[in-house]
Write an enzyme that holds these catalytic residues in place. Sequence first.
Site, PDB file in Angstrom:
ATOM      1  N   SER A   1       0.805  -1.281   0.120  1.00  0.00           N
ATOM      2  CA  SER A   1       0.155   0.047  -0.116  1.00  0.00           C
ATOM      3  C   SER A   1       0.902   1.142   0.120  1.00  0.00           C
ATOM      4  O   SER A   1       1.645   1.459   0.820  1.00  0.00           O
ATOM      5  CB  SER A   1      -0.957  -0.123   1.273  1.00  0.00           C
ATOM      6  OG  SER A   1      -1.572   1.244   1.238  1.00  0.00           O
ATOM      7  N   ARG A   2       0.977   1.894  -0.886  1.00  0.00           N
ATOM      8  CA  ARG A   2       1.807   3.029  -1.401  1.00  0.00           C
ATOM      9  C   ARG A   2       1.565   4.277  -0.356  1.00  0.00           C
ATOM     10  O   ARG A   2       2.459   5.099  -0.139  1.00  0.00           O
ATOM     11  CB  ARG A   2       2.003   3.355  -2.744  1.00  0.00           C
ATOM     12  CG  ARG A   2       2.501   2.271  -3.364  1.00  0.00           C
ATOM     13  CD  ARG A   2       3.140   2.790  -4.947  1.00  0.00           C
ATOM     14  NE  ARG A   2       3.377   1.334  -5.457  1.00  0.00           N
ATOM     15  CZ  ARG A   2       2.492   0.736  -6.528  1.00  0.00           C
ATOM     16  NH1 ARG A   2       1.637   1.553  -6.993  1.00  0.00           N
ATOM     17  NH2 ARG A   2       2.769  -0.175  -7.172  1.00  0.00           N
ATOM     18  N   VAL A   3       0.304   4.593  -0.312  1.00  0.00           N
ATOM     19  CA  VAL A   3       0.070   5.975   0.621  1.00  0.00           C
ATOM     20  C   VAL A   3      -0.763   5.766   1.683  1.00  0.00           C
ATOM     21  O   VAL A   3      -0.760   6.521   2.622  1.00  0.00           O
ATOM     22  CB  VAL A   3      -0.761   6.871  -0.320  1.00  0.00           C
ATOM     23  CG1 VAL A   3      -0.004   7.319  -1.456  1.00  0.00           C
ATOM     24  CG2 VAL A   3      -2.177   6.164  -0.777  1.00  0.00           C
TER      25      VAL A   3
END
Lengths: 127, 511
Positions: free
Chosen positions: B370-372
């Site tokens: 999950s990048r953000v």
Amino acid sequence: MNQKLSRRKIADYFAEKVLAGDNVAGVLKEIAAYLIDSGRTREIELVVRALEDSLSSRGTVVASVASARPLDETMKFELATLIGAKTVLFRETVDPELIGGVLIETPQQTLDATIKRKLTALHGAKI
Amino acid sequence: MADIAVTELSKGLRDAISQLEVSGKLESVGVVTRVGDGVAWVHGLKDAGYSEVLQIETKKGVVEAFVLNLMEDEIGAVLLGSDINVAAGDSVKLKGEVLSVPIGKELLGRVVNPLGEALDGGPAIVTKARGPVEREAIGVMGRKSVHEPLMTGIMAIDAMFPIGRGQRELIIGDRQTGKTAIALDTMINQAKQKTGVVNVYVAIGQKLSKVARLVKRLKQEGVMDQTIVVATGPSDPASLLYLAPYSGTAMGEYFRDNKGHALMIYDDLTKHAVAYRQMSLLLRRPPGREAFPGDVFYLHSRLLERSSKLSDDLGAGSLTALPIIETQAGDISAYIPTNVISITDGQIFMETDLFYQGIRPAISAGLSVSRVGGAAQTKSVKSVSGHLKLGLSQFRELASFAQFGSDLDAATKHQIERGQRLTELLKQHQYQPMSISEQVASIYTVSEGIFDGVSSDKIKDAQKALITRLTTDHKKEMAELDKGMEKVESDSDIAMILTKVAKSVAKGFEG
């Protein structure tokens, strides 16, 4: 000539030639020859539409007018003003089933002001 | 007999007559030259714009279509209904507007098609507003970075791959690996935790029996009141499948733009791409890789770009998206999966092997990311789950080595056992999303080693007992923990309570 010409290009060529005063039959023959040569005779209907479109965009409109009774000259003049082109050529049909009013069809536009349409619409609205 | 209001009657008649009045102006009109496979070719209508709605007047009423190809000689339009009644020679008029759907609160609890027409047998949907199906995404200044959590209620996700409001998190995996289950649990959790987030579930070419089952379940769980289902089945025209996610998004954007929060679920975008491929090929657009048209990336990027967290000036609403992609034999390097992976802010990868080992949800800890979401994770969950992902990965590595021999040193053995307990802990039944406090308590006790004496097959029972004890004896503290603002550190009050209760629970399951 390998490149396929679009119908619009063919029509533009036709319109320019005809409006410049060339013989209509002669230009049509040329186009017919091209269509046969390129195997596109099935497109005749669409080419005719394109020809009419092209003429109308240059101010010469072929209008089909259907009415319940034959049109007189005053009516034709009024219709020509409504269509708003330099030259309007009428293709008239009389259809008593329309009851009254006119149905105008130009190459790109239409106006159905017949009593028959109004009645049909009224019937559809079920009032 | 009911009274007839005469004033209304005359008004009605007057309205009807005014509608029948002829404008006296010539209308632009085209003609259908060819039709078939849901696509009509129209001559004329040189004023037509891209995506504009056309009305084809057939002998059996009007059929609508929308323009997708504007060419020198003709227009290619995709029909929004059946092509059975459309014939060459039918006249075509411009509607003068682009496609729009009804939007508003009236849609909540309803099952609709991509044109906003009711499919649930309920009354016709009348809304105050309509929104364009295709809309440009919000610009840079209208956005804010993702910072509020969107709790899925699934421990493995909330702890390791947290999702924030406004994020786009892809759910990807083979068929039958629990992709829809994750989306469904997330929707249920929004109702259970009373987050106020509106769910929009978009079924793209899904079996209608599956959609019916889903709607039934949503009703059963009491989630349907805050859910809109946009349904298309395999027998619907490709044009409707193509439109479904865009119109669903238009419905979700209403809530985002009115200071609310919406969660979009696109189930699934693989079928969406396939429907678009069908339309494109029928429109004679040149095929590219896997016969998809050249703009298949733009198809999904413009859709997912509409998900956003709005700035405070615009009301701070959000639109979160959980697109779903189905892979073939776990191949995430195929065309559509790579496209959507690159567009989204992370993915949750579901593995068939894990699913059949009984590890459900079958989330792959290695391939998911999950990048953000990290910025949006609740403080309390973050404080206990910091080492979870690393610990699990190390455990997997050690476990694969351990298969070759049984002579392991005590430290390795210990690490493997804890890994097993963690894996067991992260298993979760469907339709049972967990609250923040439940998640924090479970993870804390296992990762702090309080349950080290409990064998891994009894972990779930111990967890259940722990949660029951905490919710009965420490209601206030758990409610506080549910707010998620508190960090759980070893010297904090809440940590002491958790340790104390967990220790006493663990005694009952040891040995």
